[in-house]
Design an enzyme around this catalytic site. Sequence first.
Site, PDB file in Angstrom:
ATOM      1  N   ARG A  47       0.815  -1.183   0.000  1.00 34.41           N
ATOM      2  CA  ARG A  47       0.000   0.000   0.000  1.00 34.41           C
ATOM      3  C   ARG A  47       0.861   1.250   0.000  1.00 34.41           C
ATOM      4  O   ARG A  47       0.402   2.319  -0.348  1.00 34.41           O
ATOM      5  CB  ARG A  47      -0.889   0.027   1.236  1.00 34.41           C
ATOM      6  CG  ARG A  47      -1.807  -1.156   1.319  1.00 34.41           C
ATOM      7  CD  ARG A  47      -2.659  -1.155   2.573  1.00 34.41           C
ATOM      8  NE  ARG A  47      -3.378  -2.409   2.621  1.00 34.41           N
ATOM      9  CZ  ARG A  47      -3.453  -3.178   3.670  1.00 34.41           C
ATOM     10  NH1 ARG A  47      -2.888  -2.828   4.791  1.00 34.41           N
ATOM     11  NH2 ARG A  47      -4.106  -4.299   3.624  1.00 34.41           N
ATOM     12  N   GLY A  48       2.085   1.106   0.425  1.00 42.11           N
ATOM     13  CA  GLY A  48       2.927   2.266   0.685  1.00 42.11           C
ATOM     14  C   GLY A  48       3.224   3.182  -0.478  1.00 42.11           C
ATOM     15  O   GLY A  48       3.443   4.375  -0.298  1.00 42.11           O
ATOM     16  N   GLU A 103       7.990   2.247  -5.845  1.00 43.88           N
ATOM     17  CA  GLU A 103       8.064   1.794  -4.458  1.00 43.88           C
ATOM     18  C   GLU A 103       8.253   2.987  -3.540  1.00 43.88           C
ATOM     19  O   GLU A 103       8.816   4.006  -3.944  1.00 43.88           O
ATOM     20  CB  GLU A 103       9.229   0.804  -4.327  1.00 43.88           C
ATOM     21  CG  GLU A 103       9.384   0.145  -2.993  1.00 43.88           C
ATOM     22  CD  GLU A 103       8.212  -0.727  -2.554  1.00 43.88           C
ATOM     23  OE1 GLU A 103       7.125  -0.165  -2.315  1.00 43.88           O
ATOM     24  OE2 GLU A 103       8.390  -1.939  -2.416  1.00 43.88           O
ATOM     25  N   ASP A 107      14.607  -0.971   1.439  1.00 41.28           N
ATOM     26  CA  ASP A 107      15.315  -1.163   2.701  1.00 41.28           C
ATOM     27  C   ASP A 107      16.210  -2.396   2.559  1.00 41.28           C
ATOM     28  O   ASP A 107      17.319  -2.295   2.055  1.00 41.28           O
ATOM     29  CB  ASP A 107      14.296  -1.299   3.837  1.00 41.28           C
ATOM     30  CG  ASP A 107      14.918  -1.248   5.225  1.00 41.28           C
ATOM     31  OD1 ASP A 107      16.158  -1.264   5.337  1.00 41.28           O
ATOM     32  OD2 ASP A 107      14.162  -1.204   6.205  1.00 41.28           O
ATOM     33  N   PHE A 155      13.865   4.115  11.353  1.00 40.55           N
ATOM     34  CA  PHE A 155      12.508   3.684  11.024  1.00 40.55           C
ATOM     35  C   PHE A 155      11.667   4.905  10.697  1.00 40.55           C
ATOM     36  O   PHE A 155      11.448   5.763  11.545  1.00 40.55           O
ATOM     37  CB  PHE A 155      11.875   2.877  12.157  1.00 40.55           C
ATOM     38  CG  PHE A 155      10.615   2.204  11.723  1.00 40.55           C
ATOM     39  CD1 PHE A 155      10.664   1.102  10.882  1.00 40.55           C
ATOM     40  CD2 PHE A 155       9.380   2.694  12.095  1.00 40.55           C
ATOM     41  CE1 PHE A 155       9.502   0.486  10.436  1.00 40.55           C
ATOM     42  CE2 PHE A 155       8.202   2.090  11.659  1.00 40.55           C
ATOM     43  CZ  PHE A 155       8.273   0.981  10.832  1.00 40.55           C
ATOM     44  N   VAL A 156      11.215   4.971   9.442  1.00 38.03           N
ATOM     45  CA  VAL A 156      10.506   6.152   8.962  1.00 38.03           C
ATOM     46  C   VAL A 156       9.047   5.836   8.639  1.00 38.03           C
ATOM     47  O   VAL A 156       8.697   4.707   8.294  1.00 38.03           O
ATOM     48  CB  VAL A 156      11.201   6.769   7.726  1.00 38.03           C
ATOM     49  CG1 VAL A 156      12.558   7.334   8.099  1.00 38.03           C
ATOM     50  CG2 VAL A 156      11.333   5.766   6.592  1.00 38.03           C
ATOM     51  N   ARG A 168       0.536   6.606   7.544  1.00 39.06           N
ATOM     52  CA  ARG A 168       0.683   6.692   6.083  1.00 39.06           C
ATOM     53  C   ARG A 168       0.237   8.052   5.553  1.00 39.06           C
ATOM     54  O   ARG A 168       0.699   8.495   4.516  1.00 39.06           O
ATOM     55  CB  ARG A 168      -0.169   5.629   5.382  1.00 39.06           C
ATOM     56  CG  ARG A 168       0.288   4.217   5.550  1.00 39.06           C
ATOM     57  CD  ARG A 168      -0.564   3.287   4.672  1.00 39.06           C
ATOM     58  NE  ARG A 168      -0.415   1.898   5.030  1.00 39.06           N
ATOM     59  CZ  ARG A 168       0.557   1.108   4.603  1.00 39.06           C
ATOM     60  NH1 ARG A 168       1.493   1.586   3.812  1.00 39.06           N
ATOM     61  NH2 ARG A 168       0.602  -0.157   4.968  1.00 39.06           N
TER      62      ARG A 168
END
Length: 183
Positions: A47-48, A103, A107, A155-156, A168
């Site tokens: 979903r990102g 994307e 990572d 961590f973002v 989100r």
Amino acid sequence: MLEKNLDKAIEKVLVSEEEIIEKSKELGEILTKEYEGKNPLVLGILRGSVPFLAELIKHIDCHLETDFMTVSSYHGGTKSSGEVKLILDVDTAVKGRDILIVEDIIDTGRTLKYLKELLEHRGANVKIVTLLDKPEGRIVEIKPDYSGFTIPNEFVVGFGLDYEENYRNLPYVGVLKPEVYNK
């Protein structure tokens, strides 16, 4: 209980909304030249990638189609599980197509490596554009063809990136305060 003001959970902003819009315009100009006359399939990874894809395609001035896939190596939490699962496959035929995977972040690289190999095996010509690249987190060898921002190994969340399906909808990318996920 969720906080009413999402900004309170953010330690610092890494990439502002204005920077994201400007970088999307720059990438859009490059991709317009790259795909002129080709009708690429712009493939968002759910979903990102949705906010970035929506911003990016506004700046690609050529015919294109869009479709989506859902692939995951995160199952809640802040660390990749290491296992890549195909949850929703692309509906569009990909053989012989120019595909641009969109994307939100690269990572570990596992998800993108899996996707790229899968689509190439199906006969597609695949390139990758990512909003964020986190090379320090890389476990497998993969590089995006186009990248918005290189970020540190933190961590973002925001602009499509989540923690347990939250954050989100932030219009920027920020570092989540450790106390939010170290409960």
